[in-house]
Design an enzyme around this catalytic site. Structure first.
Site, short mmCIF file in Angstrom:
data_model
loop_
_atom_site.label_atom_id
_atom_site.label_comp_id
_atom_site.label_asym_id
_atom_site.label_seq_id
_atom_site.Cartn_x
_atom_site.Cartn_y
_atom_site.Cartn_z
N TYR A 246 33.08 -12.02 25.02
CA TYR A 246 32.15 -12.05 23.68
C TYR A 246 33.14 -12.46 22.56
O TYR A 246 32.86 -13.47 22.08
CB TYR A 246 31.49 -10.72 23.56
N PRO B 23 36.25 -1.40 18.34
CA PRO B 23 36.95 -1.26 17.21
C PRO B 23 36.95 -0.15 16.33
O PRO B 23 35.98 0.46 16.12
CB PRO B 23 36.13 -2.39 16.32
N1 NAD Z 1 22.75 -8.12 15.73
C1 NAD Z 1 24.09 -8.21 15.38
O1 NAD Z 1 24.70 -6.93 15.10
C2 NAD Z 1 24.91 -9.38 15.55
C3 NAD Z 1 26.37 -9.28 15.03
C4 NAD Z 1 26.86 -10.24 15.23
C5 NAD Z 1 26.61 -11.40 15.80
N2 NAD Z 1 25.22 -11.58 16.26
C6 NAD Z 1 25.03 -12.75 17.00
O2 NAD Z 1 23.64 -13.11 16.53
C7 NAD Z 1 23.09 -13.86 17.65
C8 NAD Z 1 21.69 -13.06 17.82
O3 NAD Z 1 21.81 -11.66 18.08
P1 NAD Z 1 20.80 -10.62 18.39
O4 NAD Z 1 21.25 -9.24 17.68
O5 NAD Z 1 19.49 -11.14 17.88
O6 NAD Z 1 20.75 -10.51 20.02
P2 NAD Z 1 19.50 -10.62 20.94
O7 NAD Z 1 20.25 -10.36 22.35
O8 NAD Z 1 18.42 -9.77 20.69
O9 NAD Z 1 19.28 -12.08 21.01
C9 NAD Z 1 20.07 -13.00 21.65
C10 NAD Z 1 19.07 -14.24 22.25
O10 NAD Z 1 19.95 -15.05 23.08
C11 NAD Z 1 19.02 -15.37 24.40
N3 NAD Z 1 20.05 -15.94 25.17
C12 NAD Z 1 21.10 -15.20 25.81
N4 NAD Z 1 21.85 -16.01 26.81
C13 NAD Z 1 21.24 -17.37 26.47
C14 NAD Z 1 21.20 -18.45 27.17
N5 NAD Z 1 22.21 -18.66 28.18
N6 NAD Z 1 20.30 -19.55 27.06
C15 NAD Z 1 19.42 -19.34 26.10
N7 NAD Z 1 19.28 -18.17 25.50
C16 NAD Z 1 20.04 -17.07 25.60
C17 NAD Z 1 18.55 -13.83 24.68
O11 NAD Z 1 17.26 -14.10 25.43
C18 NAD Z 1 18.05 -13.39 23.36
O12 NAD Z 1 16.72 -13.92 23.11
C19 NAD Z 1 24.12 -13.61 18.75
O13 NAD Z 1 24.88 -14.96 18.88
C20 NAD Z 1 24.93 -12.68 18.53
O14 NAD Z 1 26.20 -12.86 18.93
C21 NAD Z 1 24.49 -10.56 16.13
O1 UGA Z 2 28.90 -6.85 14.18
C1 UGA Z 2 29.41 -7.38 15.02
O2 UGA Z 2 30.23 -8.26 15.04
C2 UGA Z 2 28.94 -7.01 16.48
O3 UGA Z 2 28.61 -5.65 16.27
C3 UGA Z 2 28.13 -4.89 17.50
O4 UGA Z 2 29.15 -4.46 18.20
P1 UGA Z 2 29.48 -2.91 18.03
O5 UGA Z 2 29.92 -2.66 16.65
O6 UGA Z 2 30.50 -2.42 19.03
O7 UGA Z 2 28.03 -2.39 18.55
P2 UGA Z 2 27.54 -0.84 18.93
O8 UGA Z 2 27.35 -0.92 20.20
O9 UGA Z 2 26.31 -0.85 18.08
O10 UGA Z 2 28.69 0.14 18.64
C4 UGA Z 2 28.88 0.57 17.24
C5 UGA Z 2 29.77 1.89 17.21
O11 UGA Z 2 28.97 2.63 17.74
C6 UGA Z 2 29.44 3.74 18.70
N1 UGA Z 2 28.08 4.23 19.50
C7 UGA Z 2 27.47 3.16 20.05
C8 UGA Z 2 26.32 3.78 20.96
C9 UGA Z 2 26.10 5.19 20.89
O12 UGA Z 2 25.17 5.63 21.61
N2 UGA Z 2 26.86 5.97 20.34
C10 UGA Z 2 27.92 5.38 19.49
O13 UGA Z 2 28.54 6.29 19.08
C11 UGA Z 2 30.21 2.61 19.41
O14 UGA Z 2 31.25 3.45 19.93
C12 UGA Z 2 30.59 1.82 18.30
O15 UGA Z 2 31.99 2.62 17.64
C13 UGA Z 2 27.05 -5.86 18.33
O16 UGA Z 2 26.66 -5.33 19.24
C14 UGA Z 2 27.82 -7.30 18.52
O17 UGA Z 2 26.94 -8.23 19.08
C15 UGA Z 2 28.28 -7.87 17.45
O18 UGA Z 2 28.65 -9.04 17.45
#
Ligand code: NAD
Ligand code: UGA
Length: 342
Positions: free
Chosen positions: A173, A300
């Site tokens: 990722y 992280p």
């Molecule tokens: N939500 C967060 O905290 C967060 C943080 C950092 C970055 N992002 C980025 O934002 C975007 C959206 O995240 P989200 O939280 O809505 O996640 P999500 O998992 O809800 O949405 C991702 C979407 O992409 C689709 N998808 C996955 N692989 C695919 C493929 N190969 N072809 C077509 N569709 C595909 C999934 O079905 C889903 O609808 C992602 O690129 C993610 O990396 C999200």
């Molecule tokens: O912001 C981002 O850039 C990234 O943030 C998240 O990644 P992460 O922060 O690891 O997301 P979580 O799985 O929500 O974890 C956050 C923190 O909560 C903790 N955690 C998670 C789940 C849980 O049940 N309990 C708990 O303490 C994890 O250890 C971690 O420290 C997203 O899932 C990524 O897609 C995104 O790119």
């Protein structure tokens, strides 16, 4: 610390838009593709873009983590189209804007099939850039704060190059997104493509998958089910949580602004996971327990965006505080879990 994107700006003008863009068959002013639009952030972006009657929105999604349910209010609308499509395959359509979100975001899902996650980030981004090049569309990539890895600088400015493990279980990722950013800039420099890169920090809100595995959705679902909140050790690790409406506002401003990015979009309010658990407990279910559980590798230890650039360049800053956003998400989870409020 190192040079930012401003110094890397393209010298070439963007390619001409496709002649089809102005054809009489093109019924709207702006045709917008959202890859990954059936997911959490993508579906909120669809809602916002559909408010503008001059927009025609096309979603391409393979439904790995997204669902049609998230878009049900738009299915059948004359300005909306939904395509089952995997971005690792080429897509040939006429569009003016591409929001490229397709990629599983929850660590549980992106680690489930890491090779597929890498393919989605690399081949998927290449395909979207190829499309942008062919039709002269502007393309925005949703990158991530994970490009900073386990950051040694706090808070993280865009100029920080990061501290990323290239061979760890999260690398599919975070390294995948780093390559995606590289591809965006190479297409920009080599082919003059108009690019925008958002580095998104943890975002939460209604429509997150209930068993998504991310911390906010886990805690809210656990609180509503009366289960203990699972804080992964040590619990002192921090995150900064942005409400989804603020995120969507930031993404649209970035797309329609003049700066390529990368620009951090996130809420600088920083919380330890223990603090988050205590807040959810207090707001949703004061009788539940908080239990410490094992963590996963390379988690992280701290994460907080420096949003000076977003403020200056986009005039953007988040409006919704964590204590305001959590109850909005609770309401949605109560409906979906069928747990009425007492
Ligand atoms: N939500 C967060 O905290 C967060 C943080 C950092 C970055 N992002 C980025 O934002 C975007 C959206 O995240 P989200 O939280 O809505 O996640 P999500 O998992 O809800 O949405 C991702 C979407 O992409 C689709 N998808 C996955 N692989 C695919 C493929 N190969 N072809 C077509 N569709 C595909 C999934 O079905 C889903 O609808 C992602 O690129 C993610 O990396 C999200
Ligand atoms: O912001 C981002 O850039 C990234 O943030 C998240 O990644 P992460 O922060 O690891 O997301 P979580 O799985 O929500 O974890 C956050 C923190 O909560 C903790 N955690 C998670 C789940 C849980 O049940 N309990 C708990 O303490 C994890 O250890 C971690 O420290 C997203 O899932 C990524 O897609 C995104 O790119």
């Amino acid at each position: 610390m190192a040079a930012t994107s401003e110094k890397q700006n393209s010298t070439k003008p963007p390619p001409s838009p496709s002649p089809l863009r102005n054809s009489k068959f093109c019924q709207s002013n702006m045709r917008i593709l959202i890859s990954g639009g059936a997911g959490f952030i993508g579906s909120h972006l669809v809602d916002k873009l559909m408010e503008n009657e001059k927009n025609e929105v096309i979603v391409a999604d393979n439904y790995f983590t997204g669902s049609k349910e998230n878009l049900k209010k738009w299915i059948g609308h004359s300005r909306f189209e939904l395509i089952r499509h995997d971005v690792t395959e080429p897509l040939l359509i006429e569009v003016d804007r591409i929001y490229h979100l397709a990629c599983p975001a929850s660590p549980i899902f992106y680690k489930y099939n890491p090779v597929k996650t890498i393919k989605t980030n690399v081949i998927g981004t290449l395909n979207m850039l190829g499309l942008a090049k062919r039709v002269g569309a502007r393309i925005l990539l949703t990158s991530t704060s994970e490009v900073y890895g386990d950051p040694l600088i706090h808070p993280q400015p865009e100029s920080y190059w990061g501290n990323v493990n290239p061979i760890g279980v999260r690398s599919c990722y975070d390294e995948g997104k780093r390559v995606a950013e590289t591809l965006m800039f190479d297409y920009h420099r080599q082919h003059g493509i108009e690019i925008r890169i958002a580095r998104i920090f943890n975002t939460y809100g209604p429509r997150m998958n209930i068993d998504d595995g991310r911390v906010v959705s886990n805690f809210i679902a656990q609180a509503l089910r009366g289960e203990a909140l699972t804080v992964q050790k040590p619990g002192t690790q921090t995150r900064s949580f942005c409400y989804v409406s603020d995120m969507v506002d930031g993404l649209i401003r970035l797309m329609e602004g003049d700066d390529t990015g990368p620009i951090n979009i996130g809420n600088p309010g920083e919380f330890t996971m223990v603090e988050l658990a205590e807040t959810v407990k207090e707001l949703i279910n004061p009788s539940i327990e908080i239990k410490m559980v094992e963590n996963t590798p390379d988690d992280p230890r701290q994460r907080k965006p420096d949003i000076s650039k977003a403020k200056e360049v986009l005039g953007w800053e988040p409006k919704v505080k964590l204590r305001e956003g959590l109850p909005l998400m609770e309401e949605d989870f109560r409906l979906r879990l069928n747990v009425p409020k007492n």
